[in-house]
Design a protein around this motif. Structure first.
Motif, PDB file in Angstrom:
ATOM      1  N   ARG A 160      19.131  -5.126  12.147  1.00 21.46           N
ATOM      2  CA  ARG A 160      18.696  -4.883  13.358  1.00 21.46           C
ATOM      3  C   ARG A 160      19.331  -4.072  14.300  1.00 21.46           C
ATOM      4  NH1 ARG A 160      17.865  -9.990  16.445  1.00 21.46           N
ATOM      5  NH2 ARG A 160      19.915  -9.315  16.549  1.00 21.46           N
ATOM      6  N   ASP A 161      20.493  -4.670  14.554  1.00 17.63           N
ATOM      7  CA  ASP A 161      21.825  -4.134  15.588  1.00 17.63           C
ATOM      8  C   ASP A 161      22.047  -2.633  15.202  1.00 17.63           C
ATOM      9  OD1 ASP A 161      21.210  -6.665  16.709  1.00 17.63           O
ATOM     10  OD2 ASP A 161      23.205  -7.457  16.092  1.00 17.63           O
ATOM     11  N   ALA A 162      21.914  -2.373  13.848  1.00 14.76           N
ATOM     12  CA  ALA A 162      22.624  -1.202  13.396  1.00 14.76           C
ATOM     13  C   ALA A 162      21.304  -0.222  13.602  1.00 14.76           C
ATOM     14  CB  ALA A 162      22.963  -1.173  11.918  1.00 14.76           C
ATOM     15  N   GLY A 163      20.192  -0.440  13.603  1.00 12.18           N
ATOM     16  CA  GLY A 163      18.860   0.379  13.694  1.00 12.18           C
ATOM     17  C   GLY A 163      18.607   0.819  12.283  1.00 12.18           C
ATOM     18  N   LYS A 164      19.205   0.142  11.216  1.00  8.25           N
ATOM     19  CA  LYS A 164      19.167   0.620   9.630  1.00  8.25           C
ATOM     20  C   LYS A 164      17.943  -0.150   9.163  1.00  8.25           C
ATOM     21  CE  LYS A 164      22.123   3.877  10.237  1.00  8.25           C
ATOM     22  NZ  LYS A 164      21.794   5.416  10.077  1.00  8.25           N
ATOM     23  N   ILE A 165      17.539   0.312   8.030  1.00  9.01           N
ATOM     24  CA  ILE A 165      16.508  -0.464   7.194  1.00  9.01           C
ATOM     25  C   ILE A 165      17.082  -1.496   6.181  1.00  9.01           C
ATOM     26  CG2 ILE A 165      14.919  -0.030   5.151  1.00  9.01           C
ATOM     27  CD1 ILE A 165      14.385   2.913   6.385  1.00  9.01           C
ATOM     28  N   LEU A 166      16.383  -2.541   6.392  1.00 14.08           N
ATOM     29  CA  LEU A 166      16.827  -3.711   5.220  1.00 14.08           C
ATOM     30  C   LEU A 166      15.718  -3.938   4.675  1.00 14.08           C
ATOM     31  CD1 LEU A 166      18.809  -5.947   4.096  1.00 14.08           C
ATOM     32  CD2 LEU A 166      18.149  -7.423   6.200  1.00 14.08           C
ATOM     33  N   LEU A 167      15.843  -3.640   3.292  1.00 11.57           N
ATOM     34  CA  LEU A 167      14.576  -3.949   2.279  1.00 11.57           C
ATOM     35  C   LEU A 167      15.382  -5.139   1.469  1.00 11.57           C
ATOM     36  CD1 LEU A 167      11.942  -3.580   1.171  1.00 11.57           C
ATOM     37  CD2 LEU A 167      12.647  -1.771   0.104  1.00 11.57           C
ATOM     38  N   ILE A 168      14.540  -6.312   1.453  1.00 16.01           N
ATOM     39  CA  ILE A 168      15.076  -7.111   0.146  1.00 16.01           C
ATOM     40  C   ILE A 168      14.057  -7.023  -0.957  1.00 16.01           C
ATOM     41  CG2 ILE A 168      15.241  -9.502  -0.313  1.00 16.01           C
ATOM     42  CD1 ILE A 168      17.458  -8.353   1.805  1.00 16.01           C
ATOM     43  N   GLY A 169      14.546  -7.333  -1.949  1.00 15.09           N
ATOM     44  CA  GLY A 169      13.810  -6.778  -3.312  1.00 15.09           C
ATOM     45  C   GLY A 169      12.712  -7.679  -3.760  1.00 15.09           C
ATOM     46  N   HIS A 170      11.548  -7.739  -2.793  1.00 17.77           N
ATOM     47  CA  HIS A 170      10.407  -8.456  -3.137  1.00 17.77           C
ATOM     48  C   HIS A 170       9.389  -7.574  -3.518  1.00 17.77           C
ATOM     49  CE1 HIS A 170      11.807 -12.292  -2.398  1.00 17.77           C
ATOM     50  NE2 HIS A 170      12.311 -12.014  -1.045  1.00 17.77           N
ATOM     51  N   GLN A 171       9.265  -6.914  -4.699  1.00 21.21           N
ATOM     52  CA  GLN A 171       8.392  -5.828  -4.946  1.00 21.21           C
ATOM     53  C   GLN A 171       6.922  -6.235  -5.027  1.00 21.21           C
ATOM     54  OE1 GLN A 171      10.901  -7.194  -7.048  1.00 21.21           O
ATOM     55  NE2 GLN A 171      10.271  -7.674  -9.110  1.00 21.21           N
ATOM     56  N   ARG A 172       6.389  -7.449  -5.032  1.00 20.58           N
ATOM     57  CA  ARG A 172       4.974  -7.761  -4.911  1.00 20.58           C
ATOM     58  C   ARG A 172       4.466  -7.095  -3.744  1.00 20.58           C
ATOM     59  NH1 ARG A 172       7.547 -10.961  -8.051  1.00 20.58           N
ATOM     60  NH2 ARG A 172       6.597 -11.837  -9.978  1.00 20.58           N
TER      61      ARG A 172
END
Ligand SMILES: NC(=O)c1ccc[n+]([C@@H]2O[C@H](COP(=O)([O-])OP(=O)(O)OC[C@H]3O[C@@H](n4cnc5c(N)ncnc54)[C@H](O)[C@@H]3O)[C@@H](O)[C@H]2O)c1
Length: 424
Positions: A160-172
């Motif tokens: 959040r602080d970096a303003g970047k995407i964080l996607l955790i691998g919950h493909q459902r």
């Protein structure tokens, strides 16, 4: 042969994207799908490619690498693995045309890498993700987030602080069956959810062959507490994410018990777990996982007074299914033995056997597109379009925290409440 395979998967993938983008799904309910919609507002030029580095191309990482290699909008610039045989395989998959490292910090030093894919064991996720954000990269990190709740929070905050995407691998979250079923659930098709049952059963020892004994804990990291929280982070995390999503809530508390009752082979992590998660609405997720019997496989069952959804089986069952045609009904009645009322507790008593209704498919499209491929496309498009995957960092975080709470409940033998300072 290989080329044919690639073309076929690419075709299935494009079909998958069009199901999501062109479907009647209320995309406002699933804002993270927005980057997948055809967009003319791509901030990168049509030919530009997202430059990606892969950290930890082991079993899962190589699969993700293969998917990304088929994506014309991706260039895999660098790979990193501290286990030479896996590094060599990953480099070979790219015909040697890639930078290779054994220390991920050197990969992060490459200035024009846009994003990293982290598929290392659980205990490595937090520091690699946080370092990647410090280096200005977007991050796709495999589930589950981390081994401790503070580490999960630090990852979330860093993104959040970096303003970047964080996607955790919950493909459902990219699976058309789940998306459609969730829309039905949230529109009230089952009535208010009154119970969720989920399980994941396998029958194997979860072990990998180890070429020499000193590599045991490195290769079989899943079996040891230093690196993994066992069934909770490896399997349950996906299904807890589904329960949270269905209920639009996170659990207040959990009780659970786990242990080893079959694979007495020196492993530390449980080979069977049973837990109950309590949600603020009063609904419970009743969960179990084991690796010594596969008869029931895996399922998430969402139950309400009007119906049931079984996501893995792609089925919806009404509580009042339309009557079967006459002859079928007669056969069903015989099968259900309704004519053999047993004289216990009254003459009309009959055993309450499970419904034999076959239900209906949630999605009638075969083959169903691969959700991991759709997820990786979502990640790439989100970067290309500077269009964040709204809500997904939260999904990953909430599932990971609940997973760790379940682990603590089993280890400490007491009810664990969600710590208020770690609510988003
Ligand atoms: N989303 C899913 O359905 C799914 C499925 C399988 C695995 N996973 C997740 O993927 C992750 C990896 O699982 P796996 O089965 O591929 O494990 P794996 O052991 O096969 O692969 C991990 C790789 O990371 C490498 N590695 C370890 N420490 C490293 C470091 N410090 N720097 C660079 N490389 C390092 C290892 O050498 C190995 O090649 C886990 O978090 C797992 O839960 C997700």
């Amino acid at each position: 042969m290989q080329m044919e395979h690639l073309t076929q998967s690419r075709r299935e993938f494009i079909q998958g994207v069009s199901i999501l983008a062109g479907s009647t799904l209320l995309l406002s309910s699933f804002p993270w799908l927005n980057p997948l919609r055809a967009s003319s507002q791509t901030s990168m030029s049509a030919n530009s490619r997202v430059r990606i580095g892969i950290i930890g191309p082991g079993s899962r990482g190589q699969m993700l690498q293969q998917i990304l290699q088929q994506n014309p909008h991706v260039e895999i610039v660098a790979v990193c693995d501290n286990y030479q045989p896996n590094l060599d395989k990953s480099v070979a998959m790219l015909n040697g045309k890639v930078k290779a490292f054994t220390d991920y910090r050197h990969l992060l030093d490459i200035k024009d890498i846009d994003a990293v894919v982290i598929a290392t064991p659980l205990h490595e996720h937090a520091k690699q993700t946080i370092d990647a954000f410090s280096a200005g990269k977007h991050v796709f990190c495999e589930k589950s987030m981390a081994k401790t709740i503070p580490d999960c929070k630090a990852m979330y905050d860093a993104g959040r602080d970096a303003g970047k995407i964080l996607l955790i691998g919950h493909q459902r979250l990219f699976n058309p069956v789940y998306l459609t079923g969730m829309e039905w659930i949230h529109a009230g098709k089952l009535g208010a959810i009154t119970q969720i049952r989920a399980y994941w059963h396998r029958n194997n020892d979860w072990r990998r062959n180890v070429p020499s004994p000193e590599l045991e804990r490195i290769i079989n990291w899943r079996l040891y507490w230093d690196y993994s929280l066992g069934l909770m982070t490896e399997l349950a995390s996906h299904q807890i994410q589904v329960a949270n999503w269905a209920l639009k809530e996170t659990p207040d508390s959990v009780i659970g018990i786990g242990g080893i009752n079959h694979w007495h082979d020196g492993r530390e992590v449980h080979d069977n777990v049973a837990l109950i998660y309590n949600y603020p609405s009063g609904t419970r997720l009743i969960y179990d996982s084991m690796i010594s019997n596969k008869h029931y496989g895996l399922e998430e069952q969402i139950l309400g007074p009007k119906g049931t959804i079984e996501f893995e089986g792609n089925r919806y069952y009404s509580e009042n299914p339309p009557p079967a045609p006459g002859i079928l009904q007669l056969i069903n009645n015989f099968e259900k033995r309704v004519f053999e009322a047993i004289p216990i507790g009254g003459a009309s008593w009959a055993p309450e056997l499970a419904s034999t209704d076959k239900g209906v498919a949630i999605i009638n499209q075969y083959p169903l597109p691969d959700d991991t491929t759709l997820q990786m496309e979502g990640f790439v498009q989100a970067i290309r379009e500077s269009n964040p995957l709204e809500g997904l960092a939260e999904e990953g975080y909430n599932s990971s925290v609940a997973t760790i709470m379940g682990h603590q409940a089993m280890i400490e033998g007491r009810e664990i409440k969600w710590p208020s300072e770690f609510k988003l």
